[in-house]
Scaffold this active site. Structure first.
Site, short mmCIF file in Angstrom:
data_model
loop_
_atom_site.label_atom_id
_atom_site.label_comp_id
_atom_site.label_asym_id
_atom_site.label_seq_id
_atom_site.Cartn_x
_atom_site.Cartn_y
_atom_site.Cartn_z
N CYS A 129 -5.58 69.46 22.67
CA CYS A 129 -5.94 68.06 22.53
C CYS A 129 -5.94 67.56 23.98
O CYS A 129 -4.93 67.62 24.45
CB CYS A 129 -5.23 67.29 21.55
SG CYS A 129 -5.53 65.57 21.48
N CYS B 128 -13.46 66.81 25.37
CA CYS B 128 -12.75 66.61 24.03
C CYS B 128 -12.85 68.00 23.55
O CYS B 128 -13.95 68.48 23.07
CB CYS B 128 -13.13 65.24 23.47
SG CYS B 128 -12.35 65.34 21.77
#
Length: 264
Positions: free
Chosen positions: A70, A177
């Site tokens: 992440c 992302c």
């Protein structure tokens, strides 16, 4: 060999699938936080607390390494995670692949969440690793949420909006992302229309963090090994299974051992 991965949701699928492809024998522990997601809108302190809880749940399974799959958690929680878990468990963060994208000195577009776009963190990476390249930061509002929900219509809308902000002469696209790597195909299609079919290179992080995790534990990629690796899923610390949305992606089906039709 046991490798754990953590994220608020299914953004970890791309890195987990990369590990599975490189080491089919590896035991995988996927630790998510459905009770606390999304992490993006949280304060850094709150996010760090959630990330520590998710990491502790994974650590109870005694992995050889932990991948923080992440970008947001890597920005805000990586020091705290390393302080708690290392050196017993190596912790590998996820950094946008800005440096390799900028090597050729072309036109680089960085697709990222609105919170990351323009942030001191991302601007620092651009300053340190993209000198000499023309860089455009492209915010992608709603894209990570749409991917998390496997909402095809919302994914298409969010991608179209981001593609419209991407320079038509782009040569390299950085996916900033981890969720975005799950919808690489529709992103490529939208950008191909935008650029008139001119070639460009995608830069994700999944393969790189998988290789780095193996390196940190003294292992190497051996994709030809038998597929004997197990899969453990933790949902805010509770044993569970892959979320239904995960099976909408090729990476999720790979991890589940399924072969349904690939999402477009």
């Amino acid at each position: 060999m046991k490798i754990a991965l953590m994220d608020s949701g299914i953004g970890l699928l791309a890195a987990a699938a990369a590990v599975r492809r490189l080491r089919p024998d590896a035991e995988l522990v996927l630790s998510c936080d459905p009770d606390g997601m999304p992490w993006g809108p949280r304060t850094p302190q709150d996010l760090t607390g959630r990330a520590l809880d998710v990491a502790r749940a994974a650590a109870e399974h005694r992995p050889d390494a932990l991948i923080v799959a992440c970008n947001t958690a890597s920005v805000h929680a990586l020091p705290a995670l390393r302080a708690e878990l290392e050196p017993l468990i190596p912790v590998i963060g996820t950094v946008p692949a800005i440096k390799p994208a900028a090597v050729a000195g072309g036109r680089v577009a960085i697709w990222a969440t609105p919170a990351t776009t323009g942030s001191p963190y991302q601007r620092g990476l651009i300053r340190d690793f993209a000198d000499g390249a023309r860089v455009t930061e492209v915010p992608c509002p709603g894209l990570a949420d749409a991917v998390e929900a496997a909402d095809d219509a919302a994914v298409v809308r969010a991608i179209a909006a981001a593609a419209a902000l991407t320079p038509a002469d782009v040569t390299d696209v950085v996916l900033g992302c981890t969720h975005y790597e799950l919808v690489e195909a529709p992103i490529r299609a939208a950008l191909a229309e935008r650029t008139g079919g001119a070639p460009f290179v995608f830069h994700g992080s999944a393969e790189a963090v998988a290789v780095q995790a193996l390196r940190r534990i003294g292992a190497r990629p051996e994709p030809g090994l038998p597929s004997t690796g197990s899969l453990t899923v933790l949902l805010s610390g509770r044993p569970g299974g892959l979320p239904g949305a995960a099976l909408g992606y090729a990476e999720g089906r790979l991890l589940a051992g399924r072969s349904a039709a690939v999402r477009g």
